[in-house]
Design an enzyme around this catalytic site. Structure first.
Site, PDB file in Angstrom:
ATOM      1  N   ASN A  32       0.817  -1.218   0.000  1.00  0.00           N
ATOM      2  CA  ASN A  32       0.000   0.000   0.000  1.00  0.00           C
ATOM      3  C   ASN A  32       0.849   1.265   0.000  1.00  0.00           C
ATOM      4  O   ASN A  32       0.309   2.368   0.119  1.00  0.00           O
ATOM      5  CB  ASN A  32      -0.910   0.024   1.239  1.00  0.00           C
ATOM      6  CG  ASN A  32      -2.009  -1.018   1.161  1.00  0.00           C
ATOM      7  OD1 ASN A  32      -2.435  -1.408   0.083  1.00  0.00           O
ATOM      8  ND2 ASN A  32      -2.463  -1.483   2.311  1.00  0.00           N
ATOM      9  N   HIS A  89     -14.652  -0.791   5.411  1.00  0.00           N
ATOM     10  CA  HIS A  89     -13.539  -1.527   5.998  1.00  0.00           C
ATOM     11  C   HIS A  89     -13.940  -2.200   7.309  1.00  0.00           C
ATOM     12  O   HIS A  89     -14.848  -1.740   8.011  1.00  0.00           O
ATOM     13  CB  HIS A  89     -12.368  -0.561   6.246  1.00  0.00           C
ATOM     14  CG  HIS A  89     -11.100  -1.245   6.626  1.00  0.00           C
ATOM     15  ND1 HIS A  89     -10.712  -1.408   7.938  1.00  0.00           N
ATOM     16  CD2 HIS A  89     -10.128  -1.811   5.859  1.00  0.00           C
ATOM     17  CE1 HIS A  89      -9.545  -2.032   7.963  1.00  0.00           C
ATOM     18  NE2 HIS A  89      -9.170  -2.291   6.724  1.00  0.00           N
ATOM     19  N   GLU A 112     -16.402   5.136   2.223  1.00  0.00           N
ATOM     20  CA  GLU A 112     -14.975   5.336   1.982  1.00  0.00           C
ATOM     21  C   GLU A 112     -14.781   6.177   0.734  1.00  0.00           C
ATOM     22  O   GLU A 112     -15.668   6.246  -0.127  1.00  0.00           O
ATOM     23  CB  GLU A 112     -14.261   3.990   1.827  1.00  0.00           C
ATOM     24  CG  GLU A 112     -14.323   3.119   3.066  1.00  0.00           C
ATOM     25  CD  GLU A 112     -13.495   1.845   2.934  1.00  0.00           C
ATOM     26  OE1 GLU A 112     -12.456   1.874   2.237  1.00  0.00           O
ATOM     27  OE2 GLU A 112     -13.882   0.830   3.530  1.00  0.00           O
ATOM     28  N   SER A 159     -11.029  -0.286  -0.310  1.00  0.00           N
ATOM     29  CA  SER A 159      -9.740  -0.964  -0.207  1.00  0.00           C
ATOM     30  C   SER A 159      -9.651  -2.276  -0.963  1.00  0.00           C
ATOM     31  O   SER A 159      -8.551  -2.697  -1.330  1.00  0.00           O
ATOM     32  CB  SER A 159      -9.418  -1.226   1.268  1.00  0.00           C
ATOM     33  OG  SER A 159     -10.412  -2.036   1.873  1.00  0.00           O
ATOM     34  N   ASP A 168     -13.923   7.625   5.237  1.00  0.00           N
ATOM     35  CA  ASP A 168     -12.580   7.072   5.449  1.00  0.00           C
ATOM     36  C   ASP A 168     -11.860   7.146   4.106  1.00  0.00           C
ATOM     37  O   ASP A 168     -12.238   6.472   3.151  1.00  0.00           O
ATOM     38  CB  ASP A 168     -12.708   5.625   5.926  1.00  0.00           C
ATOM     39  CG  ASP A 168     -11.355   4.907   6.014  1.00  0.00           C
ATOM     40  OD1 ASP A 168     -10.322   5.528   5.688  1.00  0.00           O
ATOM     41  OD2 ASP A 168     -11.338   3.724   6.384  1.00  0.00           O
ATOM     42  N   HIS A 206      -7.235   5.287   1.270  1.00  0.00           N
ATOM     43  CA  HIS A 206      -6.614   4.929  -0.005  1.00  0.00           C
ATOM     44  C   HIS A 206      -6.711   6.038  -1.054  1.00  0.00           C
ATOM     45  O   HIS A 206      -6.270   5.848  -2.195  1.00  0.00           O
ATOM     46  CB  HIS A 206      -7.242   3.647  -0.547  1.00  0.00           C
ATOM     47  CG  HIS A 206      -7.009   2.459   0.338  1.00  0.00           C
ATOM     48  ND1 HIS A 206      -5.894   1.659   0.231  1.00  0.00           N
ATOM     49  CD2 HIS A 206      -7.740   1.960   1.370  1.00  0.00           C
ATOM     50  CE1 HIS A 206      -5.950   0.710   1.146  1.00  0.00           C
ATOM     51  NE2 HIS A 206      -7.066   0.866   1.856  1.00  0.00           N
ATOM     52  N   LYS A 238      -0.449   4.382   4.038  1.00  0.00           N
ATOM     53  CA  LYS A 238      -0.513   4.143   2.588  1.00  0.00           C
ATOM     54  C   LYS A 238       0.388   5.147   1.871  1.00  0.00           C
ATOM     55  O   LYS A 238       1.590   4.957   1.789  1.00  0.00           O
ATOM     56  CB  LYS A 238      -1.954   4.232   2.093  1.00  0.00           C
ATOM     57  CG  LYS A 238      -2.783   2.970   2.324  1.00  0.00           C
ATOM     58  CD  LYS A 238      -3.169   2.753   3.748  1.00  0.00           C
ATOM     59  CE  LYS A 238      -4.029   1.524   3.967  1.00  0.00           C
ATOM     60  NZ  LYS A 238      -4.389   1.354   5.382  1.00  0.00           N
TER      61      LYS A 238
END
Length: 383
Positions: free
Chosen positions: A47, A133, A175, A179, A204, A207, A236
């Site tokens: 990541n 997540h 998100e 992910s 969130d 990423h 990440k």
């Protein structure tokens, strides 16, 4: 049933279902390459999207931070663990993302757990995307609030649950970039609907932060929204670890007064906060790194389209190939390893049943030649 019987039964079921998790000892790691059991592989499971893990400026900053403040924080931030390095980093993160406050946490898992566990009360409800997540899902399941899970990125389903009667407050959770699928949430629409229904929005963006948006400001910046609560991870794009919550003054003070995850955890080391300040600077100036990553993503997508593999059309660094069958996924992973490519298999319950996959992640430090090696094996295995 005794404790031992319970443990034995759970382990037996895990093995029988082919869900056994295994850790590998990484002997060397440069993000692009890793060495495991004396063999070096091209790493397509990291990541560390911008390849900052080994950046000399960050390493030097961490060393300098250790000389100035030692190797650990020594206590919770509420005792003596909140250094000037922590304070500076919080202010810089908040200013960068346009929030009045940022609060540091020890991990992305911790910050997501903290937000939901503190804010959710009896009679409240949480309406979350189906693919959030595990850190968010676990916290929501164990909170006193009622949990509803809307179909992944389906706005109409979110609206459906918002129409339910609720005597308490509502927290909508999603998100920025997911992910496991690598796709993006329709944040603008979600934000509009959430505000219309007088609810709080938690995004969130683990990423997305550092990777997309002006100066790497992330998914919310791209969609021109400012959620009530934004969590970001430093594990990440930043190449380190830790996390932060972005919010307004009142919410920040509420967390400082009542969040057990914050109050009763030792702070991240001051040296780490000092190194994160350098990582932030590199991200803000990292257009070249983001361009390299974008080029690698485009190159991989162009190549994978010529194969028969079922892949999710992601524009992010996360490029999943859906296999479905656990054993077939394992076989493909082993073929890739034999050719010098390290790609982990992701199985249920991390992903929905029937969607076992190889989760390929690309970074700015991969070369086209690296990707060619990967694509060649995938093409041969597909025939």
């Amino acid at each position: 049933m005794s404790w031992q019987q319970r443990i034995d039964e759970a382990l037996s079921k895990q093995l029988f279902r082919n869900r056994w998790r295994k850790r590998y000892v990484v002997e060397e790691n440069s993000t692009r390459l890793i060495k495991i059991e004396n063999k070096t592989y091209i790493n397509f499971s990291s990541n560390d999207y911008l390849g900052l893990n080994q950046h000399p400026l960050i390493i030097d900053s961490w060393k300098k931070g250790m000389h100035l403040m030692g190797v650990g924080a020594g206590s919770s931030g509420h005792i003596t663990g909140f250094s000037r390095f922590h304070s500076d980093l919080e202010k810089q993160i908040a200013a960068w993302l346009g929030y009045s406050r940022a609060i540091l946490f020890i991990s992305g898992f911790a910050v997501n757990q903290a937000v939901i566990s503190l804010l959710s009360k009896k009679n409240d409800r949480i309406i979350a995307d189906k693919l959030i997540h595990a850190s968010l899902l676990d916290a929501a399941i164990h909170s006193p609030a009622k949990l509803y899970r809307f179909k992944h990125n389906i706005i109409e389903n979110l609206i459906f649950y918002l129409q339910y009667l609720c005597s308490g407050e509502t927290l909508v959770v999603t998100e920025g970039i997911f992910s496991m699928d690598g796709d993006a949430a329709p944040l603008n629409k979600i934000n509009q609907i959430t505000k219309k229904n007088n609810s709080l929005l938690l995004v969130d963006d683990a990423h997305g932060i550092g990777i997309i948006g002006d100066k790497g400001r992330g998914s919310c910046w791209v969609h021109k929204i400012k959620p009530d609560l934004l969590t970001i991870s430093f594990s990440k794009a930043f190449g380190i670890s830790g996390a932060a919550l972005l919010c307004n003054e009142n919410i920040a003070d509420y967390f400082l007064q009542f969040s057990r995850h914050l109050i009763y955890s030792t702070s991240i080391p001051p040296a780490q906060a000092f190194a994160l300040k350098s990582a932030l600077s590199l991200i803000q100036q990292g257009e070249y790194l983001r361009k390299c990553l974008d080029d690698n993503i485009s190159y991989f997508k162009l190549g994978i389209k010529s194969t028969s593999w079922r892949f999710l059309d992601s524009n992010s660094a996360i490029q999943p190939i859906i296999i479905g069958d656990d054993n077939k996924a394992k076989d493909l992973s082993e073929k890739l390893a034999s050719a010098g490519c390290w790609v982990n298999v992701i199985k249920p319950p991390t992903v929905p049943i029937g969607t076992t996959r190889l989760r390929i992640t690309l970074t700015s430090v991969h070369t086209f030649k690296d990707i060619d090696v990967l694509l060649e094996v995938l093409n041969e295995a597909a025939n």
